[in-house]
Design a protein around this motif. Sequence first.
Motif, PDB file in Angstrom:
ATOM      1  N   ARG A 199      35.258  15.781 -49.827  1.00  0.00           N
ATOM      2  CA  ARG A 199      35.166  14.589 -48.998  1.00  0.00           C
ATOM      3  C   ARG A 199      33.747  14.470 -48.441  1.00  0.00           C
ATOM      4  O   ARG A 199      33.100  15.460 -48.126  1.00  0.00           O
ATOM      5  CB  ARG A 199      36.204  14.633 -47.876  1.00  0.00           C
ATOM      6  N   ARG A 200      33.320  13.240 -48.300  1.00  0.00           N
ATOM      7  CA  ARG A 200      31.935  12.982 -47.938  1.00  0.00           C
ATOM      8  C   ARG A 200      31.553  13.450 -46.532  1.00  0.00           C
ATOM      9  O   ARG A 200      30.452  13.999 -46.346  1.00  0.00           O
ATOM     10  CB  ARG A 200      31.635  11.489 -48.092  1.00  0.00           C
ATOM     11  N   PRO A 201      32.378  13.242 -45.478  1.00  0.00           N
ATOM     12  CA  PRO A 201      31.935  13.639 -44.122  1.00  0.00           C
ATOM     13  C   PRO A 201      31.547  15.114 -43.978  1.00  0.00           C
ATOM     14  O   PRO A 201      30.447  15.403 -43.475  1.00  0.00           O
ATOM     15  CB  PRO A 201      33.149  13.271 -43.256  1.00  0.00           C
ATOM     16  N   PRO A 202      32.381  16.085 -44.392  1.00  0.00           N
ATOM     17  CA  PRO A 202      31.946  17.479 -44.236  1.00  0.00           C
ATOM     18  C   PRO A 202      30.749  17.841 -45.107  1.00  0.00           C
ATOM     19  O   PRO A 202      29.886  18.636 -44.691  1.00  0.00           O
ATOM     20  CB  PRO A 202      33.183  18.291 -44.630  1.00  0.00           C
ATOM     21  N   VAL A 203      30.664  17.260 -46.298  1.00  0.00           N
ATOM     22  CA  VAL A 203      29.523  17.543 -47.170  1.00  0.00           C
ATOM     23  C   VAL A 203      28.238  17.016 -46.549  1.00  0.00           C
ATOM     24  O   VAL A 203      27.203  17.700 -46.534  1.00  0.00           O
ATOM     25  CB  VAL A 203      29.756  16.929 -48.568  1.00  0.00           C
ATOM     26  N   ASN A 204      28.274  15.797 -46.011  1.00  0.00           N
ATOM     27  CA  ASN A 204      27.090  15.247 -45.351  1.00  0.00           C
ATOM     28  C   ASN A 204      26.713  16.055 -44.116  1.00  0.00           C
ATOM     29  O   ASN A 204      25.523  16.236 -43.823  1.00  0.00           O
ATOM     30  CB  ASN A 204      27.335  13.790 -44.962  1.00  0.00           C
TER      31      ASN A 204
ATOM     32  N   MET B 155      28.718  16.829 -57.308  1.00  0.00           N
ATOM     33  CA  MET B 155      27.408  16.191 -57.403  1.00  0.00           C
ATOM     34  C   MET B 155      27.454  14.729 -56.963  1.00  0.00           C
ATOM     35  O   MET B 155      26.474  14.192 -56.474  1.00  0.00           O
ATOM     36  CB  MET B 155      26.887  16.262 -58.839  1.00  0.00           C
ATOM     37  N   GLN B 156      28.591  14.073 -57.144  1.00  0.00           N
ATOM     38  CA  GLN B 156      28.703  12.674 -56.752  1.00  0.00           C
ATOM     39  C   GLN B 156      28.587  12.482 -55.248  1.00  0.00           C
ATOM     40  O   GLN B 156      28.317  11.377 -54.780  1.00  0.00           O
ATOM     41  CB  GLN B 156      30.031  12.109 -57.248  1.00  0.00           C
ATOM     42  N   ILE B 157      28.755  13.570 -54.493  1.00  0.00           N
ATOM     43  CA  ILE B 157      28.743  13.464 -53.038  1.00  0.00           C
ATOM     44  C   ILE B 157      27.543  14.172 -52.420  1.00  0.00           C
ATOM     45  O   ILE B 157      26.933  13.671 -51.474  1.00  0.00           O
ATOM     46  CB  ILE B 157      30.045  14.050 -52.443  1.00  0.00           C
ATOM     47  N   CYS B 158      27.184  15.346 -52.947  1.00  0.00           N
ATOM     48  CA  CYS B 158      26.210  16.196 -52.236  1.00  0.00           C
ATOM     49  C   CYS B 158      24.760  15.854 -52.538  1.00  0.00           C
ATOM     50  O   CYS B 158      23.864  16.544 -52.043  1.00  0.00           O
ATOM     51  CB  CYS B 158      26.468  17.665 -52.555  1.00  0.00           C
ATOM     52  N   LYS B 159      24.480  14.855 -53.368  1.00  0.00           N
ATOM     53  CA  LYS B 159      23.118  14.368 -53.605  1.00  0.00           C
ATOM     54  C   LYS B 159      22.194  15.453 -54.169  1.00  0.00           C
ATOM     55  O   LYS B 159      21.011  15.497 -53.851  1.00  0.00           O
ATOM     56  CB  LYS B 159      22.518  13.819 -52.297  1.00  0.00           C
ATOM     57  N   GLY B 160      22.739  16.354 -54.955  1.00  0.00           N
ATOM     58  CA  GLY B 160      21.914  17.362 -55.595  1.00  0.00           C
ATOM     59  C   GLY B 160      21.543  18.541 -54.734  1.00  0.00           C
ATOM     60  O   GLY B 160      20.725  19.359 -55.134  1.00  0.00           O
ATOM     61  N   LYS B 161      22.117  18.661 -53.527  1.00  0.00           N
ATOM     62  CA  LYS B 161      21.814  19.785 -52.638  1.00  0.00           C
ATOM     63  C   LYS B 161      22.619  21.008 -53.073  1.00  0.00           C
ATOM     64  O   LYS B 161      23.567  21.436 -52.404  1.00  0.00           O
ATOM     65  CB  LYS B 161      22.124  19.422 -51.184  1.00  0.00           C
ATOM     66  N   VAL B 162      22.242  21.574 -54.223  1.00  0.00           N
ATOM     67  CA  VAL B 162      23.021  22.636 -54.834  1.00  0.00           C
ATOM     68  C   VAL B 162      22.080  23.676 -55.401  1.00  0.00           C
ATOM     69  O   VAL B 162      20.937  23.380 -55.774  1.00  0.00           O
ATOM     70  CB  VAL B 162      23.947  22.060 -55.939  1.00  0.00           C
ATOM     71  N   SER B 163      22.555  24.927 -55.450  1.00  0.00           N
ATOM     72  CA  SER B 163      21.837  26.001 -56.119  1.00  0.00           C
ATOM     73  C   SER B 163      22.781  26.655 -57.105  1.00  0.00           C
ATOM     74  O   SER B 163      23.962  26.321 -57.174  1.00  0.00           O
ATOM     75  CB  SER B 163      21.319  27.034 -55.103  1.00  0.00           C
TER      76      SER B 163
END
Length: 248
Positions: free
Chosen positions: A120-125, A159-167
């Motif tokens: 869900r978008r709120p916790p990810v943001n 990826m559809q939510i976290c805008k590429g903030k991944v390792s």
Amino acid sequence: QSILTVCFSVGYSAVALNHVIDFKEKKQEIIKPVSPSELFPSLPIVQGTSKRIKVLTRLTLIVSDPSHCNLLRSTSANIRLYDIIAVFPKTEKLFHIACTTLDVDLVCINVTEKLPFYFRRPPVNMAIDRGIYFELLYTPAIKDSTMRRYTISNAISLMQICKGKVSSQSENKPLELRGPYDVANLGLLFGLSEGEAKAAVSTNCRATMLHGETRKSACGVVYTVKKPRKVEEEEAAVPACKKAKTQA
């Protein structure tokens, strides 16, 4: 030692020794991290540089109950000794807690099976605003076709939510370790752009390290980078008298 040698040979300049604790098992305690100097008396030099490979310490906590998060909220002396702290939530509630309240550097995502909840978008943001990154284990996509399908599906939904903030992370087997450029190519399958895929194995990892330093210092850190000067700037910086003598 063999894993460290492979990391050096494929182009990594920093690695993290991971200490995993699963609270489902009994008598799990957070011990002091082992000093890298005790395990590796001499570290290899990174290719193309004069610096030795950097070895960090990392703590990964697998949590399946809200009570397990209390340990992270406590001011444990041993927790502060680790350079990176990661949490592996097993439920949607724990994922929400990890993104919004826990003082961690990484949130690990299980990609080997169908997730029991949706991102869900709120916790990810909220996690992104707090400087927390998400981590995917890419080796299941190499070993098995079923795991590959789940890995790609779960990665795309994140990826559809976290805008590429991944390792990215690999398991502790030298044969399953891939170089930075190979991992970046895998990121394209996960829905990342070319720039985001490269950042997943470079700038995002460095940002996670700096976030860990900020967490340990409780205030913040200053990270400086020397910016290369252009030829026009160097010429402008030379005094006119010296410039005249040089031209003469």
